[in-house]
Design an enzyme around this catalytic site. Structure first.
Site, PDB file in Angstrom:
ATOM      1  N   CYS A 382       1.052  -5.165   0.059  1.00 57.38           N
ATOM      2  CA  CYS A 382       0.525  -6.222  -0.806  1.00 57.38           C
ATOM      3  C   CYS A 382      -0.499  -5.642  -1.787  1.00 57.38           C
ATOM      4  O   CYS A 382      -0.115  -4.892  -2.668  1.00 57.38           O
ATOM      5  CB  CYS A 382      -0.017  -7.375   0.021  1.00 57.38           C
ATOM      6  SG  CYS A 382       0.071  -8.919  -0.888  1.00 57.38           S
ATOM      7  N   HIS A 509       4.515  -8.760   3.339  1.00 54.45           N
ATOM      8  CA  HIS A 509       3.808  -8.286   4.530  1.00 54.45           C
ATOM      9  C   HIS A 509       4.789  -8.065   5.681  1.00 54.45           C
ATOM     10  O   HIS A 509       5.031  -8.991   6.459  1.00 54.45           O
ATOM     11  CB  HIS A 509       2.770  -9.320   4.979  1.00 54.45           C
ATOM     12  CG  HIS A 509       1.625  -9.471   4.043  1.00 54.45           C
ATOM     13  ND1 HIS A 509       0.426  -8.820   4.236  1.00 54.45           N
ATOM     14  CD2 HIS A 509       1.488 -10.197   2.911  1.00 54.45           C
ATOM     15  CE1 HIS A 509      -0.410  -9.144   3.255  1.00 54.45           C
ATOM     16  NE2 HIS A 509       0.214  -9.974   2.444  1.00 54.45           N
ATOM     17  N   GLU A 511       4.297  -6.587   8.322  1.00 59.07           N
ATOM     18  CA  GLU A 511       3.595  -6.612   9.617  1.00 59.07           C
ATOM     19  C   GLU A 511       3.694  -7.956  10.328  1.00 59.07           C
ATOM     20  O   GLU A 511       3.495  -8.028  11.533  1.00 59.07           O
ATOM     21  CB  GLU A 511       2.132  -6.207   9.449  1.00 59.07           C
ATOM     22  CG  GLU A 511       1.222  -7.220   8.770  1.00 59.07           C
ATOM     23  CD  GLU A 511       1.191  -7.110   7.248  1.00 59.07           C
ATOM     24  OE1 GLU A 511       2.142  -6.556   6.659  1.00 59.07           O
ATOM     25  OE2 GLU A 511       0.211  -7.600   6.640  1.00 59.07           O
TER      26      GLU A 511
HETATM   27  N1  GLN Z   1      -4.992 -10.008  -4.061  1.00 59.30           N
HETATM   28  C1  GLN Z   1      -3.616  -9.719  -4.240  1.00 59.30           C
HETATM   29  C2  GLN Z   1      -2.840 -10.907  -4.783  1.00 59.30           C
HETATM   30  O1  GLN Z   1      -3.270 -12.018  -4.692  1.00 59.30           O
HETATM   31  C3  GLN Z   1      -2.985  -9.184  -2.971  1.00 59.30           C
HETATM   32  C4  GLN Z   1      -3.018 -10.151  -1.834  1.00 59.30           C
HETATM   33  C5  GLN Z   1      -2.791  -9.510  -0.498  1.00 59.30           C
HETATM   34  O2  GLN Z   1      -2.979  -8.304  -0.321  1.00 59.30           O
HETATM   35  N2  GLN Z   1      -2.432 -10.286   0.492  1.00 59.30           N
HETATM   36  O3  GLN Z   1      -1.765 -10.741  -5.311  1.00 59.30           O
END
Ligand code: GLN
Length: 531
Positions: A382, A509, A511
């Site tokens: 992410c 994600h 995970e």
């Molecule tokens: N801050 C980033 C976004 O909003 C990544 C979010 C995250 O890592 N969950 O796109």
């Protein structure tokens, strides 16, 4: 069979591992062929844990249907392989919101709205999962957050009291307490447990089963004492000793007959003890894994729970690769061009962690450059993936001011940009791109190979910003390939540099969908590369 309900409450102190016990009960009942779900009721006012600071509450876990939940749901899914939904994570805030919305609509026809019965009725409705009447479960396990005696958990206790009355033998209460060891007296103390059970009884709830958390083994004499003071059968007093790994807990609970005790209370024939072969095979692998592989987590939250699912996914993938994954946290705020070599010395691989906001991002970018140029296996998740993309723009594409719109609103090289549908949103909670989305993998890519099941995958998201497609051609030309695309919106979900050993970033994600019996293919492949 009618659905049976198991309520799990906790007393004496918090952090006893109610989530692990609930997940273990779920696993043990599944092993007996029952269909189960596990849900968590949290007594705080936030509508969901999505807006909570990870320092206070650990990781925010995301369900397939895009709900931001407590990290305990991660345990439930990893232990049982079930997929939870927004109906598995309820807070006081959500209960009140439902009731207040109903009141505003006039549904209560002018009645006075009160904690009892309106709030407790709504809690009961959710505990019985009345919105999901057709799911046909054998068991619903309900964990109530907080500790007995808390003011805010009182309505939940009242709901449980009423449900026990209403459901009769179809409901069972499991209460988790703590038996402290006093070093000076060289004694284990049962008094806090007795008080905790009294407190529960004063609310009209008699626990059926007690799980005693302890750092020392409790002998039969002590268990007998607890049983007789608390009106609980001896075989219904089990202990939860510290274990080398949380994944041993279901086995320990099975050995002590926790699942059998539950069945007996309900009046279901206990039958033979299920073998749980796959689980035991996993534990054997865990015991036998000697070799260590050192992996660095680069992030800004210096707290184990903040990256819970990533840690567990790496541990699980390690075990299935017959190694112990040794995880080291590096605070990205402390990484500079000068010290990066020293900070990351001796590592086999690095995970660049998710996150929000500017704090610590330059360190992540420096780390990404270091591992890219030194060809060290790198997994960006992410925000981590976004930092890999920015680093590549700055150092390979030559855009020194490249950034994400999140960090620098004015940069002309906004290689990570805000999603169109996010632009008009001003509310904070539940407004991101959340939950499972389809992704199409590019044939021949490393990720395609890693998943090993064709082109179509689905993974969970939690973000506002995305790869800016205006720069896609330049990236591909210079060697960073977009190898996973969301077909509906044409969003880039995965980037990889094929000529590196393992340099992959995912906007989603992975995970969140790793479980004990099904470790995630990307973590498996990453671990292999680290070896
Ligand atoms: N801050 C980033 C976004 O909003 C990544 C979010 C995250 O890592 N969950 O796109």
């Amino acid at each position: 069979m009618d659905t049976k309900y198991i309520f799990v409450t906790g007393g004496v102190v918090s952090s006893l591992g109610k989530g692990i016990i609930s997940a273990s009960i779920g696993r043990l009942l599944q092993a007996r062929g029952y269909k189960v779900t596990i849900q968590k009721f949290d007594p705080y006012i936030n509508i969901d844990p999505g807006t909570l600071n990870p320092y206070e509450h650990g990781e925010c876990y995301v369900t397939d249907d895009g709900f931001e939940t407590d990290l305990d749901l991660g345990h439930y899914e990893r232990f049982t392989g079930i997929h939870t939904t927004r109906n598995n994570s309820i807070t006081t805030g959500r209960i009140y919101k439902t009731v207040i919305d109903r009141e505003r609509r006039g549904d209560y026809l002018g009645k006075t709205i009160q904690v009892v019965p309106h709030i407790t009725d709504e809690i009961k409705r959710r505990m019985l999962r009345e919105d999901e009447k057709d799911e046909q479960l054998d068991f619903v396990i309900t964990e109530v957050g907080g500790t007995i005696g808390d003011i805010e958990s009182a309505p939940f206790m009242e709901a449980i009291r009423q449900l026990r009355w209403q459901l009769g033998r179809n409901a069972v209460c499991v209460h988790l307490t703590y038996v402290p060891y006093l070093k000076a007296a060289d004694e284990l103390k049962t008094k806090p447990t007795q008080h905790s059970v009294k407190e529960l009884q004063s609310m009209g709830i008699q626990p059926d089963i007690l799980v005693l958390r302890t750092e020392r083994h409790l002998d039969d004499h002590l268990r007998m004492k607890v049983a007789s003071f608390c009106n609980v059968d001896l075989e219904c007093v089990v202990q939860s000793e510290d274990m080398p790994s949380i994944y041993e807990v279901p086995v320990s609970m099975q050995k002590q007959g926790l699942d059998a005790a539950i069945l007996r209370k309900i009046g279901i024939p206990v039958g033979e003890i299920p073998e749980m072969k796959a689980w035991h095979d996993f534990l054997d692998k865990q015991h036998n894994a000697q070799r260590e592989v050192h992996i660095w987590l680069v992030g800004k939250y210096d707290l184990q729970d903040a990256y819970k699912s990533i840690r567990e996914s790496l541990n699980l993938a390690g075990i299935y690769n017959d190694v112990k994954a040794k995880l080291h946290f590096v605070n990205s705020e402390e990484i500079t061009q000068e010290n990066v070599g020293e900070k990351l010395e001796g590592l086999a691989g690095i995970v660049i962690c998710p996150g929000f906001g500017t704090r610590g991002i330059e360190g992540k970018i420096i780390a990404a450059e270091y591992t890219r140029t030194n060809d060290i296996p790198t997994f960006g998740i992410c925000l981590g993936m976004q930092m890999m993309v920015i680093e590549f723009a700055r150092n390979v594409l030559g855009y020194k001011d490249a950034n994400s719109r999140e960090m620098d609103e004015k940069t002309p090289h906004n290689v990570i940009d805000i999603m169109e549908e996010q632009k008009s949103i001003t509310q904070m909670g539940g407004t991101m791109r959340l939950g499972a989305y389809d992704c199409e993998l590019k044939e021949g890519s490393r990720v395609y190979e890693a998943y090993g099941k064709g082109k179509h995958i689905s993974e969970r998201h939690r973000h506002r910003y995305e790869f800016n497609n205006a720069f896609k051609k330049e990236y591909e030309a210079k060697g960073m390939k977009c190898v996973g695309i969301n077909p509906a919106a044409n969003l880039v979900e995965i980037v990889e540099i094929p000529e590196k050993r393992w340099y992959i970033g995912t906007q989603f994600h992975p995970e969140y969908s790793s479980s004990v019996l099904n470790p995630h293919p990307l973590f498996m492949s990453f671990l292999k590369a680290c070896l």
